[in-house]
Design an enzyme around this catalytic site. Structure first.
Site, PDB file in Angstrom:
ATOM      1  N   LEU A 181       0.605  -1.389  -0.419  1.00  0.00           N
ATOM      2  CA  LEU A 181      -0.390   0.247   0.396  1.00  0.00           C
ATOM      3  C   LEU A 181       0.676   0.825   0.208  1.00  0.00           C
ATOM      4  CD1 LEU A 181      -2.434  -0.535   2.821  1.00  0.00           C
ATOM      5  CD2 LEU A 181      -3.032  -1.239   0.162  1.00  0.00           C
ATOM      6  N   ASP A 182       0.509   2.495  -0.632  1.00  0.00           N
ATOM      7  CA  ASP A 182       1.032   3.672  -0.691  1.00  0.00           C
ATOM      8  C   ASP A 182       1.537   4.219   0.738  1.00  0.00           C
ATOM      9  OD1 ASP A 182       0.579   3.421  -3.385  1.00  0.00           O
ATOM     10  OD2 ASP A 182      -1.057   5.466  -3.523  1.00  0.00           O
ATOM     11  N   GLU A 183       2.491   4.769   0.954  1.00  0.00           N
ATOM     12  CA  GLU A 183       2.695   5.255   2.554  1.00  0.00           C
ATOM     13  C   GLU A 183       1.195   5.903   3.147  1.00  0.00           C
ATOM     14  OE1 GLU A 183       6.142   7.600   4.728  1.00  0.00           O
ATOM     15  OE2 GLU A 183       6.163   7.333   2.764  1.00  0.00           O
ATOM     16  N   THR A 185      -1.646   5.666   2.288  1.00  0.00           N
ATOM     17  CA  THR A 185      -2.921   5.374   2.309  1.00  0.00           C
ATOM     18  C   THR A 185      -2.874   4.049   3.704  1.00  0.00           C
ATOM     19  OG1 THR A 185      -2.853   4.773   0.090  1.00  0.00           O
ATOM     20  CG2 THR A 185      -4.004   3.271   0.877  1.00  0.00           C
TER      21      THR A 185
END
Length: 345
Positions: A181-183, A185
């Site tokens: 997951l993106d940082e 998110t």
């Protein structure tokens, strides 16, 4: 096929499939004398039980020379059918002593000890496990924490917390995330415990069989007829961190469902399902469609209401690597996302 197992110390025991099991009293089958042909990087889908290799019982170097041996499946075939792996991998596991066949039962060593791969780090908030068993772990990733170190400033990452979790529970297995997951998110992240689970879950990821559903708050009134965004994504030559819709990019497809229109059309709550897993896919696709996520300044959103992109992993679905059971893991909205949603209603 679903299967059940019994934990006996460091071993997992399961029944052989009825059609594959030998007659009562079949002796234990240990390592095979044939060469090891498989490798840890082979996809589980690459080899099928029932291939020409598995149909021949003459290859079973461990079968006792008796009348029964003429119709017994090979050790590799029995092991492959019992634990749901390709015959080549079953041969390698048998050769290493990690799998044994005893009568109508198969025994799989849970996993040999492995280095964690990341320094264990404990934090005040700790780690929240949403699902865990002997083969996999699903944890909640908070917004603002990277999944793994990126070579930048030294700070705790989810990998460090998972390493600490394993260490605290006496599990010596490598920290291996199946997806990221993106940082900024939030949401569930799936980890595989041991090589067996890594092979199975990585194959599911490559085959697009791991379901990921997200909730997002987008700027503007997303129309109900926006159901699919099918647009390739590539790098932005003018910005190292950005991605963009590009004809020469990788295939990317996002399914969109409008859940609720907010603030008289000034914002929308949407549910998004990934069919592919490109970097920043949801953020790029929603911005491309004209509805950037609230807080996502990298792709044109405003940070007036939230200081990070309003994106959360609502649920994660996968097939259990050993039992074949469909596992669904839900992750409730984090406090900042829920608070903003309440204000916008």
């Amino acid at each position: 096929m679903t299967r059940s197992w019994t934990r006996r110390g460091e071993w997992i025991e399961t029944d052989l499939p009825k059609k594959a099991a030998g007659p009562k009293g079949t002796p234990e089958i240990g390592a095979v004398s044939s060469p090891v042909l498989g490798s840890p990087d082979e996809s589980i889908a690459d080899d099928k039980l029932g291939s020409d290799e598995t149909k021949s019982t003459a290859e079973n170097a461990n079968a006792a020379p008796s009348a029964a041996a003429s119709f017994l499946p090979s050790a590799e075939a029995l092991a492959a059918a019992a634990i749901g792996v390709p015959v080549k991998l079953a041969r390698r596991l048998l050769h290493a002593g990690e799998v044994q066949i005893r009568g109508n039962r198969a025994r799989l060593r849970l996993r040999p000890d492995e280095p964690l791969g990341f320094e264990p780090v404990w934090t005040e908030d700790g780690l929240e496990a949403l699902y865990e068993d002997d083969f996999c772990l699903v944890v909640r990733k908070p917004a603002g924490m990277p999944v793994h170190p990126d070579g930048g400033a030294a700070r705790p990452t989810l990998a460090n917390l998972v390493a600490a979790h394993y260490q605290m529970n006496g599990e010596a297995c490598a920290v291996h995330h199946v997806h990221r997951l993106d940082e900024y998110t939030s949401g569930p992240v799936l980890y595989a415990k041991g090589e067996f689970a890594r092979l199975a879950l990585d194959a599911q990821m490559r085959g697009k069989n791991i379901g990921r559903v997200y909730l997002a708050l987008a700027e503007g009134q997303v129309p109900r007829n926006l159901r699919v965004i099918d647009a390739p994504i590539g790098r932005d030559r003018h910005h190292n961190s950005r991605r963009r819709v590009s004809p020469g990019g990788q295939e990317a497809l996002t399914r969109v469902e409008l859940v609720r229109t907010l603030r008289a059309g000034r914002a929308s709550l949407v549910r998004l399902t990934l069919e592919t897993g490109r970097t920043h896919q949801i953020r790029v696709h929603m911005a491309h469609a004209g509805y950037p996520l609230i807080g996502d300044t990298l792709y044109g959103g405003s940070a007036d209401l939230l200081q990070r992109q309003a994106l959360h992993g609502e649920s994660l679905g996968f097939e259990h690597p050993f039992t074949g059971e469909n596992i669904e893991v839900a992750d409730p909205l984090p406090t900042d996302f829920q608070s903003l949603l309440d204000r916008l209603r």
